[in-house]
Design an enzyme around this catalytic site. Structure first.
Site, mmCIF file in Angstrom:
data_model
loop_
_atom_site.group_PDB
_atom_site.id
_atom_site.type_symbol
_atom_site.label_atom_id
_atom_site.label_comp_id
_atom_site.label_asym_id
_atom_site.label_seq_id
_atom_site.Cartn_x
_atom_site.Cartn_y
_atom_site.Cartn_z
ATOM 1 N N CYS A 35 52.532 51.537 12.877
ATOM 2 C CA CYS A 35 53.973 51.281 13.035
ATOM 3 C C CYS A 35 54.495 51.830 14.361
ATOM 4 O O CYS A 35 55.608 51.505 14.771
ATOM 5 C CB CYS A 35 54.753 51.883 11.874
ATOM 6 N N CYS A 104 54.475 57.213 5.645
ATOM 7 C CA CYS A 104 55.458 57.967 6.433
ATOM 8 C C CYS A 104 55.413 59.440 6.049
ATOM 9 O O CYS A 104 55.540 60.321 6.904
ATOM 10 C CB CYS A 104 56.858 57.410 6.219
HETATM 11 FE FE1 FES Z 1 56.088 54.305 10.375
HETATM 12 FE FE2 FES Z 1 57.570 55.004 8.392
HETATM 13 S S1 FES Z 1 57.180 52.983 9.062
HETATM 14 S S2 FES Z 1 56.437 56.287 9.692
#
Ligand code: FES
Length: 147
Positions: A35, A104
């Protein structure tokens, strides 16, 4: 989708900021390659106890909420206790995270460990059970500066 506690720590995060570089401050920087989110955690340690914790997170709401909760949870604990603060414990303290957001909370656990590792290295001590963070810190620093 999110618990009230997640929303509270996201909209009103605790411990946002930095601690000045010093021998008694461990700094952990971690990122998630998928991400692209980055988390930096600062832990001030006096006589083996975490006396202060701050964070800066360039990331999603769950990453902000988990950093906020993890820095709250770690304060007042010994180094070994700090190591026991798992992503699961952080997520539970937030009354759960949606499955897609569990990674996360892993970032928060890794950032705590990286900060403990940094402190241990600076002070020539070993914390039993603590492993070297895998992240390429220079690469993460560069990404952080580009934010
Ligand atoms: Fe990357 Fe939450 S989407 S840390």
């Amino acid at each position: 989708m999110y618990s009230d506690k997640v929303m509270d720590h996201f909209t009103n995060p605790r411990n946002v900021g930095e601690l000045e570089a010093a021998a008694d401050v461990g700094v952990g920087l971690v990122g998630n390659a998928k991400c692209g989110d980055i988390m930096k955690v600062f832990l001030k340690i006096d006589d083996g106890i975490v006396t202060d914790a701050k964070f800066k997170t360039f990331g999603c709401g769950a990453a902000v909420a988990t950093s906020s909760m993890a820095t709250e949870m770690v304060k007042g604990h010994t180094l070994r206790e700090a190591l026991q603060i798992t992503n699961k414990a952080v997520a539970e303290a937030l009354d759960g995270l949606p499955p897609i957001k569990v990674h996360c909370s892993l970032l928060a656990e890794q950032a705590l460990h990286a900060a403990l590792w940094d402190y241990a290295e600076k002070n020539g001590i070993e914390i039993e059970g603590l492993e070297s963070p895998a992240a390429d810190l220079e690469e993460l620093e560069r990404l952080g500066e580009e934010e």
